[in-house]
Scaffold this active site. Structure first.
Site, PDB file in Angstrom:
ATOM      1  N   ARG A 165       0.849  -1.189   0.000  1.00 41.58           N
ATOM      2  CA  ARG A 165       0.000   0.000   0.000  1.00 41.58           C
ATOM      3  C   ARG A 165       0.884   1.238   0.000  1.00 41.58           C
ATOM      4  O   ARG A 165       1.899   1.298   0.710  1.00 41.58           O
ATOM      5  CB  ARG A 165      -0.900   0.032   1.238  1.00 41.58           C
ATOM      6  CG  ARG A 165      -2.152  -0.833   1.126  1.00 41.58           C
ATOM      7  CD  ARG A 165      -3.136  -0.292   0.063  1.00 41.58           C
ATOM      8  NE  ARG A 165      -4.316  -1.094  -0.125  1.00 41.58           N
ATOM      9  CZ  ARG A 165      -4.463  -2.092  -1.005  1.00 41.58           C
ATOM     10  NH1 ARG A 165      -3.451  -2.441  -1.793  1.00 41.58           N
ATOM     11  NH2 ARG A 165      -5.613  -2.730  -1.119  1.00 41.58           N
ATOM     12  N   GLU A 167      -3.519   7.440  -5.529  1.00 34.46           N
ATOM     13  CA  GLU A 167      -3.610   6.724  -6.804  1.00 34.46           C
ATOM     14  C   GLU A 167      -4.769   7.245  -7.636  1.00 34.46           C
ATOM     15  O   GLU A 167      -5.872   7.413  -7.086  1.00 34.46           O
ATOM     16  CB  GLU A 167      -3.781   5.228  -6.551  1.00 34.46           C
ATOM     17  CG  GLU A 167      -2.530   4.624  -5.938  1.00 34.46           C
ATOM     18  CD  GLU A 167      -2.598   3.105  -5.762  1.00 34.46           C
ATOM     19  OE1 GLU A 167      -3.570   2.490  -6.231  1.00 34.46           O
ATOM     20  OE2 GLU A 167      -1.673   2.549  -5.163  1.00 34.46           O
ATOM     21  N   HIS A 192      -0.493  -0.243  -9.837  1.00 36.34           N
ATOM     22  CA  HIS A 192      -1.246  -1.130  -8.924  1.00 36.34           C
ATOM     23  C   HIS A 192      -1.689  -2.404  -9.650  1.00 36.34           C
ATOM     24  O   HIS A 192      -2.881  -2.709  -9.727  1.00 36.34           O
ATOM     25  CB  HIS A 192      -2.449  -0.384  -8.337  1.00 36.34           C
ATOM     26  CG  HIS A 192      -2.923  -0.980  -7.038  1.00 36.34           C
ATOM     27  ND1 HIS A 192      -3.402  -0.240  -6.003  1.00 36.34           N
ATOM     28  CD2 HIS A 192      -2.994  -2.263  -6.609  1.00 36.34           C
ATOM     29  CE1 HIS A 192      -3.745  -1.010  -5.003  1.00 36.34           C
ATOM     30  NE2 HIS A 192      -3.509  -2.265  -5.352  1.00 36.34           N
TER      31      HIS A 192
HETATM   32  N1  LIG Z   1      -0.502  -4.474  -5.058  1.00 33.53           N
HETATM   33  C1  LIG Z   1      -1.635  -5.150  -5.052  1.00 33.53           C
HETATM   34  O1  LIG Z   1      -2.344  -5.215  -6.057  1.00 33.53           O
HETATM   35  C2  LIG Z   1      -2.050  -5.905  -3.843  1.00 33.53           C
HETATM   36  C3  LIG Z   1      -1.726  -5.437  -2.588  1.00 33.53           C
HETATM   37  N2  LIG Z   1      -2.128  -6.134  -1.485  1.00 33.53           N
HETATM   38  C4  LIG Z   1      -1.743  -5.571  -0.192  1.00 33.53           C
HETATM   39  O2  LIG Z   1      -0.639  -6.323   0.329  1.00 33.53           O
HETATM   40  C5  LIG Z   1      -0.631  -6.225   1.763  1.00 33.53           C
HETATM   41  C6  LIG Z   1      -0.436  -7.594   2.386  1.00 33.53           C
HETATM   42  O3  LIG Z   1      -1.530  -8.419   2.055  1.00 33.53           O
HETATM   43  P1  LIG Z   1      -1.700  -9.852   2.732  1.00 33.53           P
HETATM   44  O4  LIG Z   1      -0.383 -10.506   2.846  1.00 33.53           O
HETATM   45  O5  LIG Z   1      -2.796 -10.529   2.006  1.00 33.53           O
HETATM   46  O6  LIG Z   1      -2.219  -9.402   4.182  1.00 33.53           O
HETATM   47  P2  LIG Z   1      -2.116 -10.225   5.567  1.00 33.53           P
HETATM   48  O7  LIG Z   1      -3.127  -9.641   6.471  1.00 33.53           O
HETATM   49  O8  LIG Z   1      -2.115 -11.693   5.304  1.00 33.53           O
HETATM   50  O9  LIG Z   1      -0.653  -9.832   6.085  1.00 33.53           O
HETATM   51  C7  LIG Z   1      -0.330  -8.572   6.582  1.00 33.53           C
HETATM   52  C8  LIG Z   1       0.716  -8.819   7.656  1.00 33.53           C
HETATM   53  O10 LIG Z   1       1.254  -7.555   8.046  1.00 33.53           O
HETATM   54  C9  LIG Z   1       1.575  -7.694   9.423  1.00 33.53           C
HETATM   55  N3  LIG Z   1       1.755  -6.377  10.049  1.00 33.53           N
HETATM   56  C10 LIG Z   1       0.814  -5.540  10.542  1.00 33.53           C
HETATM   57  N4  LIG Z   1       1.388  -4.462  11.092  1.00 33.53           N
HETATM   58  C11 LIG Z   1       2.729  -4.624  10.934  1.00 33.53           C
HETATM   59  C12 LIG Z   1       3.845  -3.846  11.302  1.00 33.53           C
HETATM   60  N5  LIG Z   1       3.711  -2.676  11.962  1.00 33.53           N
HETATM   61  N6  LIG Z   1       5.079  -4.300  10.969  1.00 33.53           N
HETATM   62  C13 LIG Z   1       5.230  -5.482  10.326  1.00 33.53           C
HETATM   63  N7  LIG Z   1       4.192  -6.279   9.975  1.00 33.53           N
HETATM   64  C14 LIG Z   1       2.964  -5.842  10.265  1.00 33.53           C
HETATM   65  C15 LIG Z   1       0.385  -8.460  10.010  1.00 33.53           C
HETATM   66  O11 LIG Z   1       0.703  -9.051  11.252  1.00 33.53           O
HETATM   67  C16 LIG Z   1       0.135  -9.488   8.917  1.00 33.53           C
HETATM   68  O12 LIG Z   1       0.819 -10.706   9.188  1.00 33.53           O
HETATM   69  C17 LIG Z   1      -1.958  -5.537   2.129  1.00 33.53           C
HETATM   70  O13 LIG Z   1      -1.700  -4.160   2.314  1.00 33.53           O
HETATM   71  C18 LIG Z   1      -2.815  -5.724   0.886  1.00 33.53           C
HETATM   72  O14 LIG Z   1      -3.827  -4.754   0.782  1.00 33.53           O
HETATM   73  C19 LIG Z   1      -2.775  -7.324  -1.551  1.00 33.53           C
HETATM   74  C20 LIG Z   1      -3.113  -7.842  -2.780  1.00 33.53           C
HETATM   75  C21 LIG Z   1      -2.826  -7.134  -4.013  1.00 33.53           C
HETATM   76  O1  LIG Z   2      -8.139  -5.395  -7.460  1.00 35.40           O
HETATM   77  C1  LIG Z   2      -6.990  -5.015  -7.563  1.00 35.40           C
HETATM   78  O2  LIG Z   2      -6.349  -5.093  -8.592  1.00 35.40           O
HETATM   79  C2  LIG Z   2      -6.280  -4.450  -6.324  1.00 35.40           C
HETATM   80  C3  LIG Z   2      -5.837  -5.561  -5.437  1.00 35.40           C
HETATM   81  C4  LIG Z   2      -5.431  -5.098  -4.079  1.00 35.40           C
HETATM   82  O3  LIG Z   2      -4.727  -4.138  -3.900  1.00 35.40           O
HETATM   83  C5  LIG Z   2      -5.935  -5.857  -2.939  1.00 35.40           C
HETATM   84  O4  LIG Z   2      -6.538  -6.935  -3.162  1.00 35.40           O
HETATM   85  O5  LIG Z   2      -5.708  -5.408  -1.799  1.00 35.40           O
END
Ligand SMILES: NC(=O)C1=CN([C@@H]2O[C@H](COP(=O)(O)OP(=O)(O)OC[C@H]3O[C@@H](n4cnc5c(N)ncnc54)[C@H](O)[C@@H]3O)[C@@H](O)[C@H]2O)C=CC1
Ligand SMILES: O=C(O)CCC(=O)C(=O)O
Length: 530
Positions: free
Chosen positions: A232, A261, A280
């Site tokens: 993010r 964004e 993104h």
């Molecule tokens: N670029 C994109 O298109 C996408 C981005 N994302 C983003 O990726 C990120 C991770 O997603 P997931 O792995 O599915 O989430 P998740 O919830 O499985 O993992 C997030 C982790 O961050 C940890 N965390 C929270 N605060 C923290 C801190 N201060 N320091 C270190 N770790 C901390 C949590 O304990 C958790 O284990 C999210 O922000 C999500 O929105 C997800 C999918 C697509």
């Molecule tokens: O739908 C998308 O491409 C964005 C995905 C994403 O950032 C999320 O799943 O958190």
């Protein structure tokens, strides 16, 4: 017949089961403005979005029949959750379907960064055969720092191992056992910042992770390190990053996400030769889009048909009779969980909840979910709710233990939350609902106290000596921090003591450091219970 509106481009294969259902009709209308959506949403029982549609309060208000909003993806930052909750609209997401895809994108970005692929491509197709400007680095033998070891971070770490990298990982929920299983070394943010050759972030954007890497971190980084953000925008301070690259500390950065964004045309990343960017695209693969659409369609069908569902982001499925009895305690329970997690430093292994008095003979499961939500909310990707909090605790190896006690220590009801963490750390917070007085925190660790669980609190542990309260008051006054209330708890005269202060605003970090430096004061922490 239920009507579902799909307002973003979502894979047809993914929503096939919705289109095939004989009790549902699906309309696909993408690219609508807020006003256009407001004009038609009243006809629909369900709304399916990806990330382009911003589901505002006005849209939710206009959705008089709306029962469910489905987000085909993880983050629900584009949906006004409070408004949905208030209107009883269930918001669901699909947290698992794009994990691998996003992990692969982060890895692709790291490799492109190491080998200057976008820059070399642009030059080559521009007609310049330049083999000198793009000397890269290998990943093998390098140290990768991973901040956030959830679904995506853990997958990135696995792949980095296969590339011969050693991994330093930080996540407040990463225990030594899990780190060992994942073959990563547990590290602090500071260790990572000082020692990593590459850093990749995979956390949600929360008050703790916002600018977790900013100027002070860049100043101590290894010269020539590289940094990736496919999570993010805002986790890494964008302007501080540009400065760090220009001053030669950081060799390059790869970003899929931005603080705003799409970014403005003059955003410094867009013209910087050492920063590569994508719009993104982390979740943009055929597979992920099918996966998330399938997951979310299934849940939408379940909700419309009143069948059990998972991954609800906002709505508690609680029976009305239980709800009536427990509802007055939900806020207190969540605040106790949040307070306890904020005074705990190490990775949490167990959440122990003890219910006493009026609560000892009620089915307290829904309340426990609120407490666990309070404990986990500050650390997860923004989507912890009472439906998924127990499941999330399990996925992070956090044991939830509930006991009932007959002794109430004089209170008619008492909730005691004890967090057991790594290195034998144990933190306890107890609270009660006092007739006529509302919610009170009545114990912190071994100290009896009496405060309302709200706003900004300062928890100061100190030695019970004359003059300490005066020193604290003076320091806060000098720094324009107004004290609304103060409590001092101690077990014995002259022994260890605790001071709890409710203050009117956030306490700046430097004031906390000064507080901790006062004579006879051991620690000073700020707890936010908003
Ligand atoms: N670029 C994109 O298109 C996408 C981005 N994302 C983003 O990726 C990120 C991770 O997603 P997931 O792995 O599915 O989430 P998740 O919830 O499985 O993992 C997030 C982790 O961050 C940890 N965390 C929270 N605060 C923290 C801190 N201060 N320091 C270190 N770790 C901390 C949590 O304990 C958790 O284990 C999210 O922000 C999500 O929105 C997800 C999918 C697509
Ligand atoms: O739908 C998308 O491409 C964005 C995905 C994403 O950032 C999320 O799943 O958190």
């Amino acid at each position: 017949m239920f009507k579902v509106l799909v307002s973003d481009p979502i894979s047809d294969l993914g929503i096939q089961q919705l289109m095939d259902a004989n009790d549902v009709t699906v309309d696909k209308k993408t690219g609508l403005s807020e006003d256009e959506l407001i004009a038609i949403i009243g006809d629909y029982d369900g709304l399916l979005v990806r990330s382009q549609t911003t589901v505002t309060e006005k849209i939710i208000e206009a959705g008089s029949k709306l029962k469910v909003i489905g987000r085909a993806g993880v983050g629900v930052d584009n949906i006004k959750l409070d408004a949905a909750t208030q209107r009883g609209v269930v918001v669901i997401n699909a947290p698992d379907g794009n994990t691998i895809t996003t992990c692969e994108h982060a890895f692709a970005m790291m490799m492109a960064l190491a080998r200057h692929i976008p820059q070399a491509y642009a030059k080559t197709i521009g007609g310049t055969w330049d083999r000198k400007s793009f000397l890269g680095v290998e990943l093998r033998g390098k140290t990768l720092g991973v901040l956030g070891m959830g679904r995506i971070g853990s997958e990135v770490a696995k792949r980095a191992k296969a590339f011969g990298m050693s991994i330093l990982a930080f996540d407040p929920f990463l225990t030594a056992d899990r780190a060992e299983k994942l073959e990563v070394k547990l590290a602090s943010v500071d260790d990572i910042v000082r020692n990593a050759d590459f850093i990749t972030v995979h956390t949600p954007l929360t008050p703790e992770t916002r600018h977790i890497i900013a100027r002070p971190q860049f100043e101590v980084m290894k010269k020539g390190m590289r940094i990736v953000n496919c999570a993010r925008g805002g986790i890494i301070d964008e302007l501080a990053l540009v400065e760090a690259i220009d001053s030669g500390i950081v060799a390059g950065a790869a970003f899929d996400v931005f603080e705003k964004e799409p970014p403005e045309a003059d955003h410094p990343f867009l013209s910087h030769p050492k920063i590569i960017v994508t719009p993104h695209l982390g979740a943009s693969t055929v597979e992920a889009q099918e996966n998330v659409a399938i997951d979310v369609s299934e849940q939408v069908l379940n909700i419309l048909r009143n069948e059990p569902f998972i991954n609800a982001v906002n709505i508690p499925p609680v029976a009305p009779s239980v709800m009536n009895k427990l509802q007055p305690y939900f806020n207190l329970g969540e605040k106790l969980g949040s307070f306890a997690t904020q005074i705990t430093d190490a990775a949490i292994r167990e959440i122990h909840v003890e219910y006493a008095g009026d609560l000892s003979d009620v089915d307290t499961q829904p309340l426990t979910r609120y407490i666990v939500k309070g404990v986990l909310s500050r650390h997860f990707a923004g989507d912890v709710n009472i439906v998924n909090s127990m499941h999330l605790a399990k996925t992070r190896d956090v044991n939830v233990v509930v006991t009932k006690a007959s002794k109430t220590k004089g209170f008619t009801n008492l909730i005691t939350v004890t967090l057991k963490a790594e290195h034998d750390e144990e933190r306890l917070v107890a609270g009660t609902l006092l007739q006529g007085y509302g919610e009170r925190i009545v114990r912190v660790n071994k100290f009896p106290v009496d405060i309302a669980p709200e706003g900004h609190q300062l928890v100061i542990s100190h030695n019970d000596k004359p003059g300490i309260i005066g020193l604290v008051g003076t320091l806060l006054g000098e720094n324009n921090v107004n004290i609304a209330s103060m409590q001092v708890g101690r077990k014995i005269v002259g022994g260890a003591a605790i001071m709890l202060l409710t203050v009117d605003k956030a306490v700046p970090q430097d004031v906390l450091v000064k507080l901790a430096g006062l004579p006879e004061i051991n620690t000073a922490e700020e707890i936010v219970l908003l």
